[in-house]
Motif scaffolding. Structure first.
Motif, mmCIF file in Angstrom:
data_model
loop_
_atom_site.group_PDB
_atom_site.id
_atom_site.type_symbol
_atom_site.label_atom_id
_atom_site.label_comp_id
_atom_site.label_asym_id
_atom_site.label_seq_id
_atom_site.Cartn_x
_atom_site.Cartn_y
_atom_site.Cartn_z
ATOM 1 N N ARG A 132 28.696 -7.628 -13.151
ATOM 2 C CA ARG A 132 28.685 -7.829 -14.378
ATOM 3 C C ARG A 132 30.125 -8.568 -15.009
ATOM 4 N N TYR A 133 31.106 -8.377 -14.118
ATOM 5 C CA TYR A 133 32.299 -9.133 -14.717
ATOM 6 C C TYR A 133 32.777 -10.348 -13.947
ATOM 7 N N ASP A 134 32.206 -10.592 -12.946
ATOM 8 C CA ASP A 134 32.555 -11.774 -12.080
ATOM 9 C C ASP A 134 31.410 -12.587 -11.533
ATOM 10 N N ASP A 135 31.242 -13.902 -12.203
ATOM 11 C CA ASP A 135 30.243 -14.684 -11.816
ATOM 12 C C ASP A 135 30.489 -15.490 -10.591
ATOM 13 N N THR A 136 31.675 -15.441 -9.885
ATOM 14 C CA THR A 136 31.966 -16.105 -8.867
ATOM 15 C C THR A 136 32.407 -15.343 -7.598
ATOM 16 N N LEU A 137 32.941 -14.198 -7.622
ATOM 17 C CA LEU A 137 32.975 -13.505 -6.452
ATOM 18 C C LEU A 137 31.799 -12.883 -5.720
ATOM 19 N N HIS A 138 31.017 -12.243 -6.862
ATOM 20 C CA HIS A 138 29.784 -11.518 -6.616
ATOM 21 C C HIS A 138 28.585 -12.351 -5.669
ATOM 22 N N PRO A 139 28.458 -13.599 -6.167
ATOM 23 C CA PRO A 139 27.596 -14.470 -5.383
ATOM 24 C C PRO A 139 28.065 -14.689 -3.932
ATOM 25 N N LYS A 140 29.354 -14.705 -3.817
ATOM 26 C CA LYS A 140 29.903 -15.528 -2.658
ATOM 27 C C LYS A 140 29.601 -14.249 -1.551
ATOM 28 N N ILE A 141 29.868 -12.877 -2.060
ATOM 29 C CA ILE A 141 30.003 -11.796 -1.103
ATOM 30 C C ILE A 141 28.274 -11.637 -0.644
ATOM 31 N N VAL A 142 27.388 -11.871 -1.796
ATOM 32 C CA VAL A 142 25.984 -11.879 -1.474
ATOM 33 C C VAL A 142 25.532 -12.897 -0.376
ATOM 34 N N SER A 143 26.221 -14.082 -0.540
ATOM 35 C CA SER A 143 25.873 -15.063 0.481
ATOM 36 C C SER A 143 26.598 -14.669 2.000
ATOM 37 N N ASN A 144 27.679 -13.993 1.962
ATOM 38 C CA ASN A 144 28.334 -13.283 3.092
ATOM 39 C C ASN A 144 27.333 -12.443 3.864
ATOM 40 N N ILE A 145 26.944 -11.611 2.929
ATOM 41 C CA ILE A 145 25.954 -10.626 3.692
ATOM 42 C C ILE A 145 24.777 -11.309 4.143
ATOM 43 N N GLN A 146 24.114 -12.219 3.574
ATOM 44 C CA GLN A 146 23.130 -13.092 4.169
ATOM 45 C C GLN A 146 23.409 -13.734 5.420
ATOM 46 N N GLU A 147 24.753 -14.297 5.550
ATOM 47 C CA GLU A 147 25.406 -14.995 6.880
ATOM 48 C C GLU A 147 25.201 -14.012 7.912
ATOM 49 N N ILE A 148 26.095 -12.697 7.866
ATOM 50 C CA ILE A 148 26.049 -11.763 8.801
ATOM 51 C C ILE A 148 24.809 -10.984 9.129
ATOM 52 N N ARG A 149 23.916 -10.898 8.134
ATOM 53 C CA ARG A 149 22.695 -10.376 8.423
ATOM 54 C C ARG A 149 21.698 -11.157 9.121
ATOM 55 N N ALA A 150 21.811 -12.436 8.669
ATOM 56 C CA ALA A 150 20.974 -13.373 9.732
ATOM 57 C C ALA A 150 21.300 -13.461 10.959
ATOM 58 N N ARG A 151 22.555 -13.142 11.223
ATOM 59 C CA ARG A 151 23.079 -12.761 12.872
ATOM 60 C C ARG A 151 22.768 -11.435 13.516
ATOM 61 N N GLY A 152 21.955 -10.469 12.709
ATOM 62 C CA GLY A 152 21.763 -9.235 13.161
ATOM 63 C C GLY A 152 22.625 -8.170 12.721
ATOM 64 N N ALA A 153 23.741 -8.466 11.813
ATOM 65 C CA ALA A 153 24.459 -7.279 11.555
ATOM 66 C C ALA A 153 23.874 -6.084 10.676
ATOM 67 N N ARG A 154 24.240 -5.021 11.080
ATOM 68 C CA ARG A 154 23.815 -4.002 10.088
ATOM 69 C C ARG A 154 24.569 -3.669 8.912
ATOM 70 N N VAL A 155 24.116 -3.844 7.813
ATOM 71 C CA VAL A 155 25.048 -4.081 6.614
ATOM 72 C C VAL A 155 25.133 -2.802 5.680
#
Ligand code: F6R
Length: 369
Positions: A281-304
């Motif tokens: 809600r407050y941050d339109d820069t950090l949040h999407p970056k963390i979401v893409s980090n999650i996608q990157e590690i998830r694509a490599r099989g991480a348990r998030v």
């Protein structure tokens, strides 16, 4: 003495809300911070200094790193955070225009005490943030702001950590008032939110049973990673420290932005990764970056395993587990985000049948250098 809890650590985590409540109680009135404890530094002191250096060890160092973001942001005084045992061995620039803030639960940590003595010799004023009345470090400092977390018995520090952050926030707001770097309305707004935090921590504590189930299921885990950005970075480091200390599991915290600079090579299928997700809600820069980090590690099989705001629709579909926290100002997110990590370490240690309160090789107070 454990009040029905199986360990002191379990009891002390359950006291996180009171630790914050008791540390801020009576220290603000009508939208302004009042900290007579700081009078000893002298009239107009916060307008004269040009630097703050926080010195501490272990968990106290991570609380310093966490709170430093708001201390600098609100007061506009440059803040540095140093491991006490590194600080005095590198001939740092320290003079009378520099305030040294030491953080220590026990007030007896020799490394931290030696850093305070060193700074005084160089002419700096020293402020102790301490949880133990009359301990050596506060006695040897120019001023002291006590945290009121109550006695902490378990070796692994939990409620003292949140109380330390709360105390630095009071210091930050005091300095901001003195330097007029925040308006009266801004201070009042921050304090109004601050008062709601103990109850929000109580809400996060409700996840205890679900975190226990997760920990029981993960009792054989060999390694856990923690990712965060901004204040989430030192919270990731603190979560990893808790796990190492009491569950003897290899754990590392990373700044999420560092992933692609190396640590992502560690990710293999099944690797558990805690991710601290800032509010969208407050941050339109950090949040999407963390979401893409999650996608990157998830694509490599991480348990998030995500810690995210309750209404965060982006994280739900891409995480294996989500521990939600109520909405708050980003300044206070670390006080909510650390709680599931404390509980996770406690429950993983318990699941492994270890002595939660007295981990091997560690002492509650480290009085040797
Ligand atoms: C971690 C822990 C230690 C202490 C550190 C500093 O759970 O307990 O890392 O935080 O030894 O101790 P104090 O705060 O007493 O100076």
């Amino acid at each position: 003495e454990k009040g029905g809890w199986p360990s002191f650590m379990a009891k002390e985590i359950s006291e996180d809300p009171e630790a914050i409540e008791n540390t801020i109680r009576g220290r603000f009135h009508e939208g302004r911070v009042t900290l007579p404890d700081l009078d000893a530094l002298g009239e107009g002191y916060f307008r004269e200094i040009d630097r703050i250096i926080i010195v501490a060890c272990g968990t106290a160092y991570y609380s310093g790193q966490t709170a430093a973001y708001m201390l600098e942001k609100w007061s506009r005084i440059p803040v540095q955070v140093e491991l006490a045992h590194e600080f005095r061995y590198r001939d740092p620039v320290v003079d009378e225009r520099c305030l040294i803030v030491s953080l220590s639960q026990s007030g007896e940590t020799m490394d931290t005490l030696m850093a305070v003595r060193f700074a005084r010799e160089r002419g700096a004023k020293t402020l102790s943030i301490c949880n133990t009345q009359g301990a050596t470090i506060p006695r040897e400092s120019d001023a002291v702001v006590y945290t009121h977390a109550g006695p902490e018995v378990a070796v692994a520090s939990t409620k003292a950590f949140v109380a330390q952050i709360a105390a630095i926030y009071l210091l930050a707001l005091h300095a901001a008032q003195a330097r007029q770097t925040l308006t009266d309305a801004e201070v009042a707004h921050i304090l109004a939110e601050f008062e709601t935090i103990p109850d929000k921590v109580r809400e996060v504590l409700q996840h205890h049973d679900r975190i226990r189930e997760l920990a029981n299921w993960m009792a054989d885990t060999r390694s856990v990673l923690y990712l965060g950005r901004n204040t989430g970075f030192p919270i990731a480091l603190e979560g990893a420290l808790k796990l190492k200390e009491i569950a003897y599991i290899h754990a590392e915290g990373f700044a999420a932005g560092e992933l692609k600079h190396g640590p992502i090579a560690l990710i293999e299928p099944g690797q558990p990764v805690f991710v601290l997700v800032p509010s969208p809600r407050y941050d339109d820069t950090l949040h999407p970056k963390i979401v893409s980090n999650i996608q990157e590690i998830r694509a490599r099989g991480a348990r998030v395993l995500a810690v995210a705001e309750v209404s965060d629709a982006a994280v739900l579909p891409i995480a294996d587990e989500v521990f939600t926290v109520p909405p708050t100002d980003p300044a206070f997110e670390p006080l909510l985000h650390v709680v599931p990590l404390q509980i996770f370490a406690l429950e993983l240690s318990t699941a492994k049948g270890l002595d939660v309160d007295q981990p091997r090789n560690l002492a509650k107070s480290v009085t040797v250098e």
